[in-house]
Design a protein around this motif. Structure first.
Motif, PDB file in Angstrom:
ATOM      1  N   ILE A 109     -10.201   8.327  43.622  1.00  0.00           N
ATOM      2  CA  ILE A 109     -10.103   6.892  43.949  1.00  0.00           C
ATOM      3  C   ILE A 109      -8.676   6.360  43.766  1.00  0.00           C
ATOM      4  O   ILE A 109      -8.449   5.164  43.905  1.00  0.00           O
ATOM      5  CB  ILE A 109     -11.097   6.041  43.124  1.00  0.00           C
ATOM      6  N   GLY A 110      -7.749   7.243  43.462  1.00  0.00           N
ATOM      7  CA  GLY A 110      -6.367   6.759  43.360  1.00  0.00           C
ATOM      8  C   GLY A 110      -5.480   7.751  42.647  1.00  0.00           C
ATOM      9  O   GLY A 110      -5.937   8.798  42.183  1.00  0.00           O
ATOM     10  N   GLU A 111      -4.208   7.414  42.595  1.00  0.00           N
ATOM     11  CA  GLU A 111      -3.230   8.282  41.947  1.00  0.00           C
ATOM     12  C   GLU A 111      -2.341   7.464  41.029  1.00  0.00           C
ATOM     13  O   GLU A 111      -2.138   6.268  41.267  1.00  0.00           O
ATOM     14  CB  GLU A 111      -2.352   8.958  43.013  1.00  0.00           C
TER      15      GLU A 111
ATOM     16  N   PRO B 215     -16.921   3.279  45.789  1.00  0.00           N
ATOM     17  CA  PRO B 215     -17.480   2.153  45.046  1.00  0.00           C
ATOM     18  C   PRO B 215     -16.514   1.586  44.010  1.00  0.00           C
ATOM     19  O   PRO B 215     -16.765   0.540  43.431  1.00  0.00           O
ATOM     20  CB  PRO B 215     -18.701   2.751  44.356  1.00  0.00           C
ATOM     21  N   ALA B 216     -15.414   2.300  43.764  1.00  0.00           N
ATOM     22  CA  ALA B 216     -14.437   1.789  42.793  1.00  0.00           C
ATOM     23  C   ALA B 216     -13.041   2.077  43.313  1.00  0.00           C
ATOM     24  O   ALA B 216     -12.832   3.029  44.055  1.00  0.00           O
ATOM     25  CB  ALA B 216     -14.634   2.475  41.439  1.00  0.00           C
ATOM     26  N   ALA B 217     -12.105   1.226  42.949  1.00  0.00           N
ATOM     27  CA  ALA B 217     -10.710   1.422  43.358  1.00  0.00           C
ATOM     28  C   ALA B 217      -9.838   1.377  42.121  1.00  0.00           C
ATOM     29  O   ALA B 217     -10.070   0.564  41.214  1.00  0.00           O
ATOM     30  CB  ALA B 217     -10.288   0.326  44.331  1.00  0.00           C
TER      31      ALA B 217
ATOM     32  N   CYS C   4       2.177  13.854  39.627  1.00  0.00           N
ATOM     33  CA  CYS C   4       1.224  12.967  40.289  1.00  0.00           C
ATOM     34  C   CYS C   4      -0.170  13.256  39.727  1.00  0.00           C
ATOM     35  O   CYS C   4      -0.698  14.353  39.894  1.00  0.00           O
ATOM     36  CB  CYS C   4       1.277  13.207  41.800  1.00  0.00           C
ATOM     37  N   TYR C   5      -0.737  12.310  39.022  1.00  0.00           N
ATOM     38  CA  TYR C   5      -2.042  12.475  38.370  1.00  0.00           C
ATOM     39  C   TYR C   5      -3.112  11.796  39.218  1.00  0.00           C
ATOM     40  O   TYR C   5      -2.866  10.736  39.801  1.00  0.00           O
ATOM     41  CB  TYR C   5      -2.002  11.865  36.954  1.00  0.00           C
ATOM     42  N   ARG C   6      -4.304  12.422  39.285  1.00  0.00           N
ATOM     43  CA  ARG C   6      -5.383  11.860  40.109  1.00  0.00           C
ATOM     44  C   ARG C   6      -6.385  11.091  39.260  1.00  0.00           C
ATOM     45  O   ARG C   6      -6.719  11.503  38.146  1.00  0.00           O
ATOM     46  CB  ARG C   6      -6.123  12.978  40.851  1.00  0.00           C
ATOM     47  N   VAL C   7      -6.855   9.969  39.797  1.00  0.00           N
ATOM     48  CA  VAL C   7      -7.925   9.211  39.158  1.00  0.00           C
ATOM     49  C   VAL C   7      -9.200   9.532  39.939  1.00  0.00           C
ATOM     50  O   VAL C   7      -9.268   9.337  41.154  1.00  0.00           O
ATOM     51  CB  VAL C   7      -7.629   7.700  39.204  1.00  0.00           C
ATOM     52  N   VAL C   8     -10.188  10.093  39.230  1.00  0.00           N
ATOM     53  CA  VAL C   8     -11.382  10.625  39.902  1.00  0.00           C
ATOM     54  C   VAL C   8     -12.630   9.932  39.374  1.00  0.00           C
ATOM     55  O   VAL C   8     -12.785   9.764  38.164  1.00  0.00           O
ATOM     56  CB  VAL C   8     -11.466  12.159  39.652  1.00  0.00           C
TER      57      VAL C   8
END
Ligand SMILES: [Zn+2]
Length: 358
Positions: free
Chosen positions: A155-157, A12-14, A141-145
């Motif tokens: 939903i991204g890095e 639902p989100a990017a 490399c950090y994750r966006v959750v």
């Protein structure tokens, strides 16, 4: 009716990336807002870690926000440590304007309110992160959750890359000295938020005994790591110790944790200008003028130097007074001559490309 994301398993989100500059232009209705975004990307390259993220903006797109209800977005380190978190609530625009986030039950730093309309499609969302003070300790490399109903969805890095800066060569130092806006010293303070214990370090074009007398450490002399007095924080100096000098010669406007000392104060510039004028009136020998320029390279700033070489050899026979490699990578050769010297000798060009007459 189900929304598209639930039918197709599209998140639902990017996460669209981080950018250095953004300007939001309000045009009345939130749906009509415009954004001018500069430098949007998923890799942040930095000379220094820990890196303060306050100067960056994170850009998200959220599909039909009203359909989602409250959710969280978190940035996690490679070791899954939480770097920042936003609690997000969505309110319908039709319910009237909300001026205070407290109206929606959101009041902590990181709380965000999205005003949306029914049946909107993708919605651009740029949370305010400066009140969270997020810091990235190390490259990686950090994750966006996205977290909703106790479930995490990546939903991204965002990649933080470390760039090692070479030490300045003598010609580069001469070029920095020639720039009136360049900074000769950079001070950095690393602090434990619990016990307020702090370490201050500096980099400069040369070591400064006064700073060391004040307890400020030369960046190259920092230890690899050091614990604060309360023991809760461990300062890691690897990147500062290798690279703090990389910030010299640059102009920063929005870095409260780093302070710079200007290389040239206005009074000093006036003084140099007066001395040059007096020197020229005394009809000095070329060597005397050359020495004066070398000691006051600010006089060469008009040529936008990247590197400055003094008395550099040309081919094997001649030496030129000053050679400058400018920001466009053009080579400028400067000869110092008296105004009564003929630039043309026996129908051949004088060896200089550019002559500064005096
Ligand atoms: Zn502490």
């Amino acid at each position: 009716m189900d929304n598209i994301s639930s039918k197709t398993n599209v998140p639902p989100a990017a996460f669209l990336g981080a950018c250095e500059r953004i300007n939001s232009i309000s045009r009345g209705d939130p749906i009509a807002n415009q954004y001018n975004i500069l430098g949007l990307g998923k890799v942040i390259i930095s000379y220094i870690f820990p890196l303060d993220l306050n100067n960056f903006k994170l850009v998200f797109a959220i599909f039909d926000p009203l359909n989602h209800g409250p959710f969280k977005i978190r940035l996690l380190s490679p070791k899954s440590k939480e770097i920042m978190k936003f609690d997000i609530a969505v309110l319908s625009v039709e319910k009237g304007p909300v001026t205070e986030t407290s109206n929606s039950g959101l009041s902590k730093p990181g709380d965000c309110l999205i005003m949306s309309k029914e049946n909107t499609s993708w919605f651009i969302f740029i949370p305010e992160i400066s009140n969270i003070n997020p810091t990235v300790e190390e490259p990686g490399c950090y994750r966006v959750v996205l977290t909703k109903d106790e479930r995490d969805l990546c939903i991204g890095e965002l990649i933080f890359a470390y760039a090692k800066a070479p030490l300045f060569s003598e010609p580069q130092i001469a070029a920095i000295r020639s720039n009136p806006l360049a900074y000769k010293k950079v001070l950095i303070t690393i602090k434990c938020n619990v016990c307020q214990d702090q370490i201050r370090a500096y980099a400069g074009l040369e070591k400064d005994g006064k700073e060391e007398a004040r307890g400020v450490v030369w960046y190259g002399d920092l230890p690899e790591t050091q614990k604060c007095k309360c023991g809760k924080a461990e300062f890691k100096f690897k990147y500062i110790r290798e690279n703090l000098h990389a910030l010299l010669g640059k102009v920063f406007t929005n870095k409260p944790e780093v302070s710079f000392t200007k290389l040239y104060e206005i009074a000093v510039l006036e003084e140099i200008s007066k001395k040059l004028s007096a020197l020229l009136n005394s009809e000095p020998e070329e060597e005397v003028l050359q020495k004066f320029i070398q000691e006051n390279p600010i006089l060469l700033e008009q040529f936008s130097p990247k590197e400055i070489f003094y008395k550099a050899p040309i081919l094997t026979k001649n030496k030129t007074d000053i050679v400058i490699r400018n920001q466009k990578n053009e080579l400028l050769l400067i000869e110092l001559e008296k105004t009564n010297t003929l630039l043309l000798k026996k129908r051949r060009w004088h060896s200089s490309a550019i002559s500064t007459c005096y």
